[in-house]
Motif scaffolding. Structure first.
Motif, mmCIF file in Angstrom:
data_model
loop_
_atom_site.group_PDB
_atom_site.id
_atom_site.type_symbol
_atom_site.label_atom_id
_atom_site.label_comp_id
_atom_site.label_asym_id
_atom_site.label_seq_id
_atom_site.Cartn_x
_atom_site.Cartn_y
_atom_site.Cartn_z
ATOM 1 N N ARG A 40 0.914 -1.033 -0.011
ATOM 2 C CA ARG A 40 0.065 0.107 -0.011
ATOM 3 C C ARG A 40 0.868 1.251 0.094
ATOM 4 O O ARG A 40 0.491 2.259 -0.353
ATOM 5 C CB ARG A 40 -1.065 0.136 1.137
ATOM 6 N N ILE A 41 2.233 1.173 0.394
ATOM 7 C CA ILE A 41 3.000 2.227 0.314
ATOM 8 C C ILE A 41 3.302 2.723 -1.111
ATOM 9 O O ILE A 41 3.494 4.049 -1.124
ATOM 10 C CB ILE A 41 4.470 1.876 0.727
ATOM 11 N N LEU A 42 2.925 1.691 -1.992
ATOM 12 C CA LEU A 42 3.042 2.194 -3.554
ATOM 13 C C LEU A 42 2.062 3.273 -4.100
ATOM 14 O O LEU A 42 2.100 4.138 -4.968
ATOM 15 C CB LEU A 42 2.922 1.267 -4.472
ATOM 16 N N ASP A 43 1.091 3.406 -3.060
ATOM 17 C CA ASP A 43 -0.126 4.544 -3.293
ATOM 18 C C ASP A 43 0.660 5.744 -3.238
ATOM 19 O O ASP A 43 -0.031 6.674 -3.534
ATOM 20 C CB ASP A 43 -1.387 4.286 -2.457
ATOM 21 N N SER A 44 1.399 5.996 -2.551
ATOM 22 C CA SER A 44 2.254 7.220 -2.187
ATOM 23 C C SER A 44 3.419 7.777 -3.251
ATOM 24 O O SER A 44 3.912 8.766 -3.113
ATOM 25 C CB SER A 44 2.771 7.378 -0.821
ATOM 26 N N LEU A 45 3.485 6.782 -4.225
ATOM 27 C CA LEU A 45 4.512 7.094 -5.297
ATOM 28 C C LEU A 45 4.138 7.212 -6.596
ATOM 29 O O LEU A 45 3.075 6.496 -7.083
ATOM 30 C CB LEU A 45 5.418 5.740 -5.112
ATOM 31 N N GLN A 46 4.832 7.820 -7.491
ATOM 32 C CA GLN A 46 4.476 7.788 -8.806
ATOM 33 C C GLN A 46 5.548 7.168 -9.420
ATOM 34 O O GLN A 46 6.788 7.790 -9.478
ATOM 35 C CB GLN A 46 4.462 9.458 -9.446
ATOM 36 N N VAL A 47 5.409 6.162 -10.148
ATOM 37 C CA VAL A 47 6.500 5.161 -10.420
ATOM 38 C C VAL A 47 6.665 5.723 -11.984
ATOM 39 O O VAL A 47 5.778 5.711 -12.756
ATOM 40 C CB VAL A 47 5.972 3.653 -10.477
ATOM 41 N N ASN A 48 7.849 6.093 -12.240
ATOM 42 C CA ASN A 48 8.458 6.687 -13.573
ATOM 43 C C ASN A 48 9.017 5.678 -14.444
ATOM 44 O O ASN A 48 8.838 5.657 -15.814
ATOM 45 C CB ASN A 48 9.402 7.793 -13.328
ATOM 46 N N LYS A 49 9.541 4.705 -14.035
ATOM 47 C CA LYS A 49 10.167 3.471 -14.667
ATOM 48 C C LYS A 49 10.478 2.396 -13.854
ATOM 49 O O LYS A 49 10.598 2.576 -12.695
ATOM 50 C CB LYS A 49 11.603 4.282 -14.956
ATOM 51 N N VAL A 50 10.136 1.072 -14.358
ATOM 52 C CA VAL A 50 10.631 -0.154 -13.710
ATOM 53 C C VAL A 50 11.622 -0.990 -14.524
ATOM 54 O O VAL A 50 11.781 -1.205 -15.610
ATOM 55 C CB VAL A 50 9.198 -1.191 -13.759
ATOM 56 N N GLU A 51 12.479 -1.369 -13.663
ATOM 57 C CA GLU A 51 13.611 -2.367 -14.269
ATOM 58 C C GLU A 51 13.609 -3.755 -13.376
ATOM 59 O O GLU A 51 13.253 -3.763 -12.148
ATOM 60 C CB GLU A 51 15.096 -1.724 -14.090
ATOM 61 N N LEU A 52 13.911 -4.677 -14.230
ATOM 62 C CA LEU A 52 14.052 -5.902 -13.373
ATOM 63 C C LEU A 52 15.720 -6.403 -13.395
ATOM 64 O O LEU A 52 16.224 -6.677 -14.324
ATOM 65 C CB LEU A 52 13.329 -7.087 -14.400
ATOM 66 N N TRP A 53 16.089 -6.488 -12.165
ATOM 67 C CA TRP A 53 17.427 -6.740 -11.810
ATOM 68 C C TRP A 53 17.586 -8.173 -11.536
ATOM 69 O O TRP A 53 16.879 -8.602 -10.372
ATOM 70 C CB TRP A 53 17.931 -5.875 -10.843
ATOM 71 N N GLN A 54 18.538 -8.804 -12.022
ATOM 72 C CA GLN A 54 18.963 -10.289 -11.635
ATOM 73 C C GLN A 54 20.275 -10.089 -10.947
ATOM 74 O O GLN A 54 21.150 -9.501 -10.772
ATOM 75 C CB GLN A 54 19.338 -11.028 -12.884
ATOM 76 N N THR A 55 20.125 -10.808 -9.620
ATOM 77 C CA THR A 55 20.920 -10.872 -8.585
ATOM 78 C C THR A 55 21.437 -12.033 -8.155
ATOM 79 O O THR A 55 21.108 -12.990 -8.489
ATOM 80 C CB THR A 55 20.480 -9.803 -7.428
ATOM 81 N N GLU A 56 22.476 -12.127 -7.341
ATOM 82 C CA GLU A 56 23.258 -13.414 -6.733
ATOM 83 C C GLU A 56 22.579 -13.433 -5.319
ATOM 84 O O GLU A 56 23.059 -14.341 -4.505
ATOM 85 C CB GLU A 56 24.531 -13.490 -6.699
#
Length: 203
Positions: A102-118
């Protein structure tokens, strides 16, 4: 120059679409269009927010006798306390680092990236955001993960004007960008929280 004309010029000068400005001000795009068409006038709190977004004064925005780049001399005798928090937040949040979406309701998301990690989880969803919610650091500190089985102490990394924020679970760190002493203190606190390479924290 009318308020409606000034808002339109400032919006374009700062690279915002009507939709962008509407998101920051938490109004509809139609509301922005009506402001710019001189059909309606925003509430006082929105005018104050606009002055902060565009780094100008309320007087310059609303008084026709002042041009956009006017400098206003203050001859009054009373002292005005300067607000420390101006403008809006911008930064990066890993979606997997929070316990409550629900914290995402406070944000305006401008870009989304998917990061692969170890690490755990194997893939991170990186959200580049802006937010006009001035209580954002406190809200984020309540939902950041602090659990070794889920990757340890996660943090959000963002700034507001010239202030940098690093927010952990129930811990808000901040420093003025360019202040090396404050930054070193924050880096030491980050290391205590398990962020060994605190140089990765961006400015």
């Amino acid at each position: 120059m009318k308020f409606s004309e000034k808002i339109q010029i400032l919006r374009k000068r700062n690279g915002y679409s009507q939709e962008d400005l509407a998101d920051i001000c938490n109004v509809s795009r139609q509301a922005i269009s009506k402001w710019e068409s001189n059909l309606t006038f925003p509430e006082v709190e929105k005018i104050i927010l606009l002055s902060e977004i565009f780094h100008t004064t309320v007087d310059v925005l609303v008084k026709e006798k002042f041009e956009l780049d006017a400098k206003i001399e203050n001859h009054s005798c009373h002292v005005i306390k300067e607000k420390k928090k101006t403008g809006y937040f911008e930064g990066l949040l890993i979606k997997e680092s929070i316990t409550d979406e629900r914290i995402l309701d406070s944000l305006q998301v401008n870009k989304v990236e998917l990061w692969q990690t170890e690490t755990i989880p194997k893939y991170w969803t990186a959200l580049y955001f802006t937010s006009s919610d001035f209580d954002l650091p406190t809200k984020l500190s309540k939902v950041m993960i602090s659990d070794e089985s889920l990757g340890g102490n996660w943090y959000a990394d963002f700034k507001q004007g010239n202030t940098k924020y690093i927010v952990f679970n129930h811990k808000i760190l901040s420093y003025e960008i360019g202040n090396k002493i404050e930054k070193e203190k924050v880096k030491k606190e980050c290391k205590k929280m398990g962020i060994l390479n605190s140089d990765d924290i961006s400015e």
